[in-house]
Scaffold this active site. Structure first.
Site, mmCIF file in Angstrom:
data_model
loop_
_atom_site.group_PDB
_atom_site.id
_atom_site.type_symbol
_atom_site.label_atom_id
_atom_site.label_comp_id
_atom_site.label_asym_id
_atom_site.label_seq_id
_atom_site.Cartn_x
_atom_site.Cartn_y
_atom_site.Cartn_z
ATOM 1 N N ARG F 93 29.225 -0.771 -7.074
ATOM 2 C CA ARG F 93 28.073 -1.035 -6.206
ATOM 3 C C ARG F 93 26.869 -0.177 -6.575
ATOM 4 O O ARG F 93 25.715 -0.629 -6.512
ATOM 5 C CB ARG F 93 28.476 -0.833 -4.733
ATOM 6 C CG ARG F 93 27.436 -1.199 -3.746
ATOM 7 C CD ARG F 93 27.472 -2.576 -3.071
ATOM 8 N NE ARG F 93 27.945 -3.704 -3.747
ATOM 9 C CZ ARG F 93 27.139 -4.599 -4.378
ATOM 10 N NH1 ARG F 93 25.829 -4.442 -4.417
ATOM 11 N NH2 ARG F 93 27.664 -5.639 -4.964
ATOM 12 N N LYS F 130 3.888 4.168 -2.722
ATOM 13 C CA LYS F 130 4.677 3.435 -1.717
ATOM 14 C C LYS F 130 6.017 3.000 -2.320
ATOM 15 O O LYS F 130 6.350 1.816 -2.368
ATOM 16 C CB LYS F 130 3.887 2.220 -1.223
ATOM 17 C CG LYS F 130 2.612 2.623 -0.483
ATOM 18 C CD LYS F 130 1.847 1.429 0.072
ATOM 19 C CE LYS F 130 0.606 1.911 0.833
ATOM 20 N NZ LYS F 130 -0.198 0.799 1.349
ATOM 21 N N LYS F 162 -8.336 10.612 -0.533
ATOM 22 C CA LYS F 162 -8.323 9.391 0.272
ATOM 23 C C LYS F 162 -9.117 9.600 1.555
ATOM 24 O O LYS F 162 -9.602 10.705 1.834
ATOM 25 C CB LYS F 162 -6.873 8.999 0.580
ATOM 26 C CG LYS F 162 -5.995 8.964 -0.673
ATOM 27 C CD LYS F 162 -4.654 8.317 -0.419
ATOM 28 C CE LYS F 162 -4.705 6.859 -0.816
ATOM 29 N NZ LYS F 162 -3.404 6.189 -0.708
ATOM 30 N N GLU F 192 -11.082 7.653 -3.176
ATOM 31 C CA GLU F 192 -11.047 6.348 -2.527
ATOM 32 C C GLU F 192 -12.342 6.145 -1.740
ATOM 33 O O GLU F 192 -12.753 7.034 -0.997
ATOM 34 C CB GLU F 192 -9.833 6.350 -1.578
ATOM 35 C CG GLU F 192 -9.653 5.118 -0.742
ATOM 36 C CD GLU F 192 -8.479 5.281 0.238
ATOM 37 O OE1 GLU F 192 -7.339 5.512 -0.210
ATOM 38 O OE2 GLU F 192 -8.733 5.224 1.461
ATOM 39 N N ASP F 213 -10.895 0.598 -1.850
ATOM 40 C CA ASP F 213 -9.789 0.363 -0.940
ATOM 41 C C ASP F 213 -10.043 -0.800 0.009
ATOM 42 O O ASP F 213 -11.036 -0.812 0.739
ATOM 43 C CB ASP F 213 -9.538 1.632 -0.125
ATOM 44 C CG ASP F 213 -8.263 1.504 0.681
ATOM 45 O OD1 ASP F 213 -7.275 0.977 0.136
ATOM 46 O OD2 ASP F 213 -8.261 1.929 1.853
#
Lengths: 276, 276, 276, 276, 276, 276
Positions: F93, F130, F162, F192, F213
């Site tokens: 697995r 992310k 950001k 950003e 953004d």
């Protein structure tokens, strides 16, 4: 047990004893040594399967070994290995402490299994979670080597509702219902009771197994007479090699005993090292 | 022992039992619980000092405790604590397994100390490295709590030349000289011998201590008569509560015993949990 | 030092530098590379014994090596190895940082040993616990390679009562008595003093060794004259290559120096990599 | 640096020194102690920010502290803390070894920064990866505290193509092109050259920065005259407090120095402990 | 799940992102910040219980929170917390990645539970071991939050004999008998079959549960008609939100789905930070 | 990625699933087994490079493998290996979960790369932070295998300012200046913005890259028209396989997408085991 996890644990034991340095044995670095693990008492050998991958990982060569589960007697050689003197001396005590402890557990398990099966051939002798902290997996394995059932590996693999849970969550029926409704269908649910009445309630509420805690053999017998074959019945509480037959003869399915892990004595062994 | 290292070890024990999830006890999350560790036999209490910082770390509140070294009897309460039911149930077995095991060691150590000192008031009862893998530090502490001498903590803190070292490095004199010349002045050097002749050689070569291995009390006595006060004399090898007085009465300085760690029985205890 | 523990430590050093990815060296994956560690200054080589098992663990092949303790000069090749380019480039700095640092320590230790023995052939040059955090074991080894005595490995292997202990526990005599009565017979007990009077007290109370802290050579001499041969005498406190002879000529048994670990300079080395 | 990661590292250093037991300091358990870190030389203080969360984690209370970056002199107190005597004594050496080492780095960095900026106000003094194994993060921080630029934290955060990479991957132009085409746009790409010709090639191929390795100041000057303002120019190779001005006066943008981490001396400090 | 184990795992996630240093966020050190986790889609919230103890451990203060299991919509605030700006920024992505992923799992679980129960009110929707490596415990928890059954936590907690086991150990009957005879009585035994015949064999041999692998709903129905109520029946194999009703309407007891962990989409969320 | 670090991570995944014991698979110990990883859908294979060293470490032998980056279809065999049955079943697995997840990421990355390059041949498709907690390194690798740019590995390798940073530190210009003045010259600085005005400010202040953004393609286009070629322009915010062409056609340099890691579906695979 996969070798990689066994080795990891044994390295932590070695570290406890030999890190940062074996200030005596380091002088044997560069000398080729041969070692023999000798049994000094009668019993059931356990731990060789665990020790062998560890010794190989440490760069030592296995020259001979008995299998776990072998009945051994004074003078038998359980394991022979060879390699650098510093390494041989560094692992000596770790090897002995592990094999002696586990063989002690397998020995007493086997003793209880034989006594119990003498009077109740289908009974299982099971361990408990009263194991030595840090040695759970190895001790459960030693129980199986001795012919016993390891019982739960931990709190994670099946449900066992004990008196303390009932104290917090409600009565036998209420606790059982609550736990049952919220537990994965993949898990068995066992519950500890201390009276015939509670045993009957537990059965009616659909417990997979009932643990009869600290009851006299006569009380166990009474419940066995009522519920045998309908639900797994387990007797527990201060059962040891001296009273196990009495409990077994009640016809109970399982007898679990903390004694085999918390109060068994190590099987005496020694390690002899020579220039090879 | 610093709390931070003790807690780290206890968390690994808890993990063994309760990770990833206590599938029974988790239903007690959100219920405030009160717990009592009850003693069920007579002995010397040990482990409270270790358990208390761990319980605090787990967010539980200590409500009462006896000190390590206290003589306890059936019915005594060793420790009381309170907190979330899930946590209380998860730590139960870890707490009991540690305290029971260590108290068992302190109890038998104290028994041997008292017997030995009855016939030789200055003798020390010492442990060995025959401890449970992973529990070395705690078991050495339990020996001290029982009135004993912990002996070496591991292979790193002082030199003890044993028969296996001599087999690899040469005879008693040669091995001792070689090791002595290459060992830090900060370390004591002890050597194991199995004859009077070797004991005398070891003394002449400047050993700090001599371990008399597996000798009869009469042989120990003979060496004590020759070397008492000139070098530390330690008797070892299958010494237990039943023969310790005989060895002590030889006048030897130290008696070391693997029995107290590898074959002592856990002191029976239980933990009762209630809604608080 | 067992290879397995050495490798574990070096992997943590490699991780610090190269985890999760060597964004430059990864382009050399699949290219076979040959590497040479070249010495660029004169000194005593140390660290090869530590680096070699690590390189083997990383899948690299050793093609040549000098032994630790070798006196090296500019242009000497200490170590040659071969393997995948990505791995060779990833280990480069870890290898150099370890060997350079340790060789620097062995070099200055040897320098002090030679200077001191020139005037006091039996004197030992010892390290202290003023080592680089995380490198204690390796630096103690480098001291031995340089001909020095490692002294204590840590707080665990022998007792050294310093001024701060005396400040907390009472005077020299009181502290020494208290500590002695509660310390295992396997440990030596040393105490730091800063006056002749205290040195005499320490001797009378049975200290195994006395550390003469921050004294002038003349003061050391005075104590040596009184206690030489009765107890081990160690001088310490700002002793370095420029004043070590002066202290050695007092006849003291041991001179310990933090300088050799906290202020020694790395021995300059470089690693050259080629397609093989 | 987040406190949680700093504490984790310091605990590993403490373990190295004080695990399993401080056999001297444990006798101070239960005695409240007050401690002062005293500076014994002139320099730039560094490490307090790292030590303070660790001391708090150990249960000690901070009673006063100077800020990292403060210029300190003999007799200054850098840090005061209070708590249980056993803990205070156990952390003593870890605290001192960390603060002394880091302050030594900040001190020599500041010295080089001041010298270099005296002749080239915009020049940056940068560290290298020649840091002490295991202390990379702390030493990079110490460089910043001393007014320097930490340069790469490791092999992972930007690309620096060195001679060894070029040996494996092709010439300056070819290597640069290959690496550039396969590297994330988020990373700067620097390349080491040892000739004017290669510097010009590197500039044409779009390197973000060029490292001039082991060149004479006059050679550096020649390249600066050609490329200043078009690409970042960094001089490196055996630059130390004694020749830094000469390199700075070439007008180069960055001067990196391994000396500040591998050969700086610890700033002398001591810790005094009293009953509080 | 005990907080201490949850925190340990989250610290490892944070380390992956923010160790050794957040080179952007560190400039916010010393600035007090307030943060809100905002939901940007509809779904079932999961992960707050896991994140909250972690945030507290990091020294942040919780200012508001929704409970796991809450149905949330765009614009809802799931969690508010406050503390040092450097820490808030460092944990941002770890918090979002965990909550988004787990909420995505709870959301799709709930969707399948509702669809399935619409046609078969007693059916259970269960997870599988097709979880994200390293997130097993958390994803099993998310399944429960979504109303599902976590199924096995791993290979250790109950027996599930699959086709690969049967390939190695013999046929359905033989494998089941062998495994049954050697497995602890505390464990349930389930077996995977792909035909009606094998299902009947498995039932006769006493399996606790039968997994019907990759069958059409019509085949499942046929077996349900034969064995419903006699043994637990579980359907599995490419069951997802679009076909779950069809399988549920067969009357099967359990439907397990790898889709909910390996192919669910994260629930969109963001974290807004302000000066507080 | 060095094998040693990859293996370490995979062992932790294996532990999650198979520690302390695979209670089903252990009965296959001693049986030699052959295993095939079969692809059951179309996509880009990824993870073989990671799995192979792990399987070798576990003592299994590789009998055949496709390379990462290969386009695969239903029925293709990605990997063949052989060894002890217990080990083969225990790793099953872990192997599948890793390869399926990573191949899913490579597959969707490749899809987006092809779509985007169809309209803008020089555009890069980049990942974000992310990623799945604990899988960052592997997922970044999967992005590269799919033809994408991994972007930052974490908070440590380049600066990305950001909105939340600007909220705490000041406006675009002020934050950029502050961060620039205190950041190592080795790091790129990206910021950003959410408006054309801020993009122009960021360019003037010397940002290395600007992240646009959550803008509409038309807004991105407007900025591209102004700043193309002067600074790296990156579009981000809910970009996925269905809208990536629209963004790519704006002429932007980089398109980053969280979708490829947080919402990609695993590529369906299975593992078949036979007696060999």
């Amino acid at each position: 047990m996969l070798d990689t996890f066994v080795i990891e644990k044994l390295l932590s034991f070695l570290k406890e004893d030999a890190y940062p340095e074996d200030v005596t044995g380091r002088f044997a670095s560069g000398i080729k040594a041969f070692a023999e693990v000798k049994v000094k008492d009668s019993g059931v050998l356990c731990g060789v399967k665990i020790i062998v991958p560890f010794l190989k990982y440490m760069g030592l060569e296995i020259k001979g070994m008995s299998k776990d589960g072998t009945r051994v007697n004074k003078g038998d050689v359980a394991l022979r290995f060879e390699g650098d003197g510093e390494t041989v001396l560094a692992v000596e005590r770790t090897v002995l402490n592990v094999i002696s402890k586990l063989s002690g557990i397998s020995t007493v398990t086997m003793e209880m299994v034989e006594k119990a099966k003498g009077v109740n051939p289908k009974v299982k002798i099971a361990g408990t979670r009263k194991t030595t902290p840090g040695l759970r997996d190895f001790e459960k394995y030693a129980i199986e080597v001795g012919g016993g059932d390891p019982h739960r590996l931990g709190l994670f693999d099946s449900v066992l509702i004990k008196d303390n849970h009932i104290n917090l969550l409600g009565g036998v029926a209420e606790t059982l219902r609550k736990v049952k409704s919220m537990t994965s269908f993949t898990k068995k649910i066992e519950i500890e009771v201390s009276s015939i009445e509670d045993a009957l309630v537990a059965y009616k509420e659909g417990a997979d197994a009932i643990l009869l805690d600290n009851m006299l053999p006569s009380q166990v017998k009474e419940i066995v007479d009522k519920l045998k074959g309908k639900v797994i019945l387990e007797a527990s509480g201060n059962i040891n090699p001296w009273n196990v037959e009495e409990y077994a003869s009640t016809g109970v399915d399982v007898i679990s005993s903390g004694f085999i892990t918390h109060s068994s004595r190590a099987l005496d062994m020694s390690l002899d090292v020579f220039r090879s």
